[in-house]
Write an enzyme that holds these catalytic residues in place. Structure first.
Site, short mmCIF file in Angstrom:
data_model
loop_
_atom_site.label_atom_id
_atom_site.label_comp_id
_atom_site.label_asym_id
_atom_site.label_seq_id
_atom_site.Cartn_x
_atom_site.Cartn_y
_atom_site.Cartn_z
CE LYS A 60 35.18 32.62 -76.77
NZ LYS A 60 36.52 32.14 -76.37
CE1 TYR A 265 14.14 29.91 -48.49
CE2 TYR A 265 15.05 30.89 -50.48
CZ TYR A 265 14.17 30.03 -49.86
OH TYR A 265 13.31 29.27 -50.63
#
Length: 371
Positions: A60, A265
């Protein structure tokens, strides 16, 4: 990679743009190496641990992020004849990948409007059972029972109400799912085993309770069919699994920092000394968790050049990661996040998650190379 010049004004901007453009033209792709031989080896190892039980394979979430068209054929070649997917749409993709022959079970059961084809729905409720029998009378189906996880499956009272009618229809399989199988001493395991036996002892249909963790709990949990998933792809709790993936991230550029300069950042990391920083082309858009950013000055995890760790410094951004490569004599074309020195569970631990999430979040921008 050449070291970008530190200059001022418009000349600096032009130099930076030219250097970056030149770097990107020569940049190797972000590459996810997938060892299909290791997938097969892990399947055979878990099948051996399953004793006499038939062993299926769970593919899956697009083969746990590696590609259902990659994992499916590899597992067929290793001997798998039964597969589990989550959704009917996955069953169609898997059938195209593996051809006719192997059985495909759909864990979500027969959802309204689902196109099942020849897939076998594991019906999860009386409503699904009656819908399936009305629409697909005479076709194969299975039954999923809830033994305490409270997620999917019929509860004991629901099962008791339709048990005789359902068994008369000859289900291919009756299954349940363990909630705490990755914790061998958890009291939930014997509690669910007892509940499953109470709900199924004496039936003629084949039974299944164990996924990877359940296989490792021992023979009492194996029944007629086991369903390994994460262990096939190199993750816990199957500690003996062969590594399946290596994630290699290309270096775009390097630069020298002096003590006190910052990276990334918000200036969250400051160079404690003269050092060399590499910027690689990948980020949270590619499934690399932002939580792998350094915690101030402390690196949570490293990228690797072979066996040499290069700590991630500053924040993981959308497309870029910076790492301290000061200890390298030569800067390689790429650095690895997932590799023999640092497997998927080590990455998951640093990110505060599990190996399943690391694998299934692997981004679409990676070039996938089959080993």
């Amino acid at each position: 990679m050449q070291n970008l010049r530190k200059a001022g004004g418009e000349n600096c901007k032009i130099a930076l743009l030219l250097d970056l453009a030149d770097a990107r033209r020569n940049l190797p792709a972000m590459t996810l190496y997938i060892d299909t031989g290791a997938i097969g080896a892990n399947y055979r190892a878990l099948a051996a641990r399953s004793g006499g039980a038939r062993t299926a394979a769970v593919v899956k979430a697009n083969g746990y992020g590696l590609g259902i068209d990659v994992a499916g054929p590899a597992l067929c070649a290793a001997g798998a004849e039964d597969f589990f997917v989550a959704l009917a749409s996955e069953a169609a993709a898997l059938r195209r990948a593996i051809g006719q022959g192997p059985r495909i079970f759909v864990l979500s059961g027969h959802m309204e409007g689902a196109e099942l084809g020849d897939a076998i729905p594991m019906v999860n409720s009386p409503e699904q059972f009656f819908r399936d029998r009305a629409i697909r009378h005479g076709k194969k189906f299975g039954i999923q029972l809830d033994t305490g996880m409270n997620r999917l499956g019929m509860e004991p009272a629901e099962w008791a109400a339709i048990r005789a009618e359902a068994l008369a229809e000859k289900p291919e399989l009756v299954m349940s799912h363990l909630a705490c199988a990755d914790e061998p001493d958890h009291p939930m395991n014997p509690r669910q085993l007892r509940a499953f036996r109470e709900m199924t002892d004496g039936i003629d249909a084949p039974r299944s309770l164990a996924a990877t963790g359940g296989i490792l709990l021992g023979p009492d949990y194996h029944f007629d069919l086991t369903r390994p998933g994460i262990g096939l792809y190199g993750g816990r709790p199957f500690e003996e699994a062969s590594p399946v993936v290596r994630l290699s991230l290309p270096v775009i550029q390097t630069r020298d920092l002096t003590e006190g300069e910052t990276a990334g950042y918000s200036n969250t990391w400051t160079a404690p000394r003269r050092c060399k920083i590499a910027t690689v082309a990948a980020g949270y858009a590619d499934g690399i968790h932002r939580s792998l950013s350094s915690d101030g000055q402390r690196a949570r995890i490293s990228l690797y050049a072979g066996a040499v760790p290069c700590p991630i410094v500053g924040r993981v951004s959308m497309d870029l990661i910076t790492a301290d490569v000061s200890d390298l004599a030569e800067i390689p074309a790429a650095l690895d996040l997932i590799c023999p020195a640092q497997g998927i569970d080590a990455v998951a631990d640093a990110a505060g998650t599990i190996g399943y999430e690391v694998l299934t979040n692997l981004g679409a921008r990676y070039r996938r190379e089959i080993i």
